[in-house]
Enzyme design. Structure first.
Site, PDB file in Angstrom:
ATOM      1  N   HIS A 475       2.534  -1.066  12.877  1.00 15.34           N
ATOM      2  CA  HIS A 475       2.625   0.396  12.852  1.00 15.34           C
ATOM      3  C   HIS A 475       2.073   0.954  11.543  1.00 15.34           C
ATOM      4  O   HIS A 475       2.772   1.684  10.833  1.00 15.34           O
ATOM      5  CB  HIS A 475       4.084   0.845  13.012  1.00 15.34           C
ATOM      6  CG  HIS A 475       4.752   0.360  14.247  1.00 15.34           C
ATOM      7  ND1 HIS A 475       6.123   0.212  14.350  1.00 15.34           N
ATOM      8  CD2 HIS A 475       4.251  -0.013  15.449  1.00 15.34           C
ATOM      9  CE1 HIS A 475       6.436  -0.228  15.548  1.00 15.34           C
ATOM     10  NE2 HIS A 475       5.319  -0.384  16.235  1.00 15.34           N
ATOM     11  N   PRO A 476       0.828   0.668  11.170  1.00 17.73           N
ATOM     12  CA  PRO A 476       0.315   1.156   9.882  1.00 17.73           C
ATOM     13  C   PRO A 476      -0.009   2.647   9.925  1.00 17.73           C
ATOM     14  O   PRO A 476      -0.548   3.154  10.903  1.00 17.73           O
ATOM     15  CB  PRO A 476      -0.958   0.323   9.689  1.00 17.73           C
ATOM     16  CG  PRO A 476      -1.437   0.049  11.083  1.00 17.73           C
ATOM     17  CD  PRO A 476      -0.174  -0.128  11.896  1.00 17.73           C
TER      18      PRO A 476
END
Length: 544
Positions: A475-476
């Site tokens: 989940h960057p």
């Protein structure tokens, strides 16, 4: 380079056909007078692996459909390099992700607005979540939509272990949560997924396939974006590399970056927008000195607890489960139902490990399957476990260029656990996970803890377990963050500072990472960006 370059011109050129790019291609091309070009570095999404929900494990580090990124060595994780799966295929991460539908906590978006981003509070973004969604379960909820392109549904048939997980949490006085996408996503329960009639609902199937007949939309695959072209600080087009040919594609109105938290800052920097000193060292001509590009990287770190059992209830291959597994394959081939129509991670929980926090700080992802030490995607044998996710990390990292060559992977340094508070939260999360797995609801499985193992008991050995085993849940965000201060890259209208006719609409603009999975929020951002680009009024805020 070989071959002859050619030129094409469109009104809008979208760089990256992931979730956001597919949404924008649909919404912008709805006007037949607007010509849109969508560019994707990877191939078309034709694989059965992409279509089959349970094949998600085989896609995480796929050689063809992924970028193959890794972190730089992480000082606080014993210098380990962590794999960073990102989709390099039409549909981007929506074609390879876990298909979880979760929007984030309402307070996350209120904080975005309070940080100087008008229009981004929860009541103001909720209409865009609703617009995008076709929910097959919540037909009469004020929080959900039923007419949107993206199908959201319950998993066809939950693994029996999921009920034990929820019951175990309830026995410890944790609440149940019926709808994680309503006002209060705290508690435990099954979660919804972007799955349509037993097949993955990527943003290709949701937003692109229904409009493939539009003559004013051009989709180009296998085209690597090198740089954005500027004339007097106005974005006028883009240069891409395709089949050995450098091609310049012009944009009459705007270029829109939708290449994600790693790709968007990389393209900006190759185009001369970033920290001027660092770009000069790579001999990249400076278009605009904007040091915030690539900084403030945030990502969710996760630590595991895993149980081993002889019971064949969990997903996995074994002689005892062979008749069931063969039936499941036949069931999916004939009816697109059963475990192969599932995204595997079917239940979750959001907990506050510290009573002082205002919302959950750890997510519990339940795994009704054994995880192979080798990383092989099909589980051999049987087991189950919990991944404890650090929802709001304080550590900040960055994305920089290793080279001006677009084929070179960027240097990605999440700087995991550089803030000691992050390790404290993960430690508390592991303890909660162990309490749940030790509840009487799981007694019937006669299981043994194999990760981290019962010998890992005190706080210091648990901390060491985290340092040696923690990975990401992919989940960057926040490398081109939105705001009105010097450490931001885009304003609240998603326009890149210091230049014209260039916007970013993907996870890189998150002011801060949200408290959970990010794909639904990326879709929301693209829906809102379409209104901004076309200068349409935002829908009325939904006060619930």
């Amino acid at each position: 380079m070989t071959g002859t370059a050619f030129n094409q011109t469109f009104d809008y050129v979208i760089l990256g056909a992931g979730s956001a790019g597919c949404v924008l291609a649909n919404r912008l091309s709805a006007d037949p007078n607007i010509e849109v070009c969508l560019i994707e570095a990877g191939p078309a999404d034709r694989s059965w692996l992409i279509r089959t929900p349970a094949a998600v494990g085989a896609l995480m580090n796929h050689k063809v459909y992924g970028w193959g990124y890794q972190t730089t060595p992480q000082p606080h994780l014993h210098q380990r390099r962590i794999n960073l799966p990102r989709g390099r295929v039409l549909g981007g991460c929506s074609s390879v992700n876990g298909m979880v539908y979760f929007r984030g906590h309402p307070t996350d978006f209120d904080e975005w607005a309070a940080a100087g981003n008008p229009g981004w509070s929860y009541p103001e973004v909720l209409p865009y979540f609703i617009r995008s969604e076709h929910n097959e379960v919540w037909q009469h909820s004020a929080y959900h939509g039923t007419n949107g392109p993206m199908t959201v549904a319950d998993v066809d048939r939950l693994n029996p272990l999921c009920a034990d997980f929820v019951n175990a949490a309830a026995s410890l006085q944790y609440a149940r949560c019926a709808d994680f996408n309503a006002a209060d996503p705290e508690g435990f329960g099954p979660r919804q997924a972007t799955i349509r009639r037993g097949r993955r609902e990527s943003m290709v199937t949701a937003y692109l396939q229904p409009i493939k007949h539009r003559r004013n939309l051009t989709v180009i695959t296998d085209a690597l974006v090198d740089r954005i072209v500027f004339e007097q600080r106005r974005a006028t087009g883009v240069e891409v590399l395709r089949a050995g040919v450098r091609t310049r594609i012009a944009a009459r109105h705007e270029v829109v970056l939708t290449a994600g938290a790693y790709g968007s800052p990389s393209i900006l920097m190759r185009s001369g927008i970033g920290d001027a000193k660092a770009l000069r060292e790579l001999q990249i001509p400076i278009e605009h000195d904007l040091p915030a590009v690539g900084r403030h990287l945030q990502e969710h770190l996760v630590a595991p607890v895993q149980m081993k059992t002889l019971s064949p209830e969990s997903y996995g291959l074994s002689l005892r489960a062979l008749p069931r597994d063969l039936w499941n394959v036949l069931e999916y081939l004939v009816a697109k139902r059963g475990p192969l129509a599932s995204n595997v991670f079917e239940a979750t929980g959001f907990v506050r490990t510290d009573p002082a926090v205002d919302r959950p700080d750890v997510q519990m992802i339940f795994m009704p399957a054994h995880r192979n030490p080798s990383g092989f995607p099909i589980p051999f044998g049987h087991g189950y476990g919990i991944l404890s996710v650090l929802l709001r990390p304080q550590s900040r990292g960055q994305v920089t260029l290793a080279s001006a060559d677009p084929h070179a992977a960027p240097l990605i340094d999440p700087n995991f656990l550089s803030e000691p508070a992050d390790l404290d939260v993960l430690l508390r999360g592991l303890k909660v996970a162990r309490q749940i797995l030790g509840a009487t609801a799981f007694d019937k499985y006669r299981s043994t803890e194999i990760v981290p193992g019962t010998s890992v008991a005190d706080d210091e050995t648990l901390r060491e377990h985290i340092r040696r085993s923690a990975v990401t849940v992919h989940h960057p965000t926040s490398t081109c963050r939105m705001g009105n201060t010097d450490d931001c890259v885009v304003d609240s209208l998603l326009r890149v500072q210091g230049v014209e006719a260039l916007r970013i609409a993907d996870a890189s603009v998150f002011p801060n990472v949200i408290s959970g999975n990010i794909n639904a929020a990326v879709v929301m951002i693209a829906e809102k960006a379409a209104d901004m680009i076309l200068d349409r009024p935002a829908p009325a805020a939904v006060e619930i």
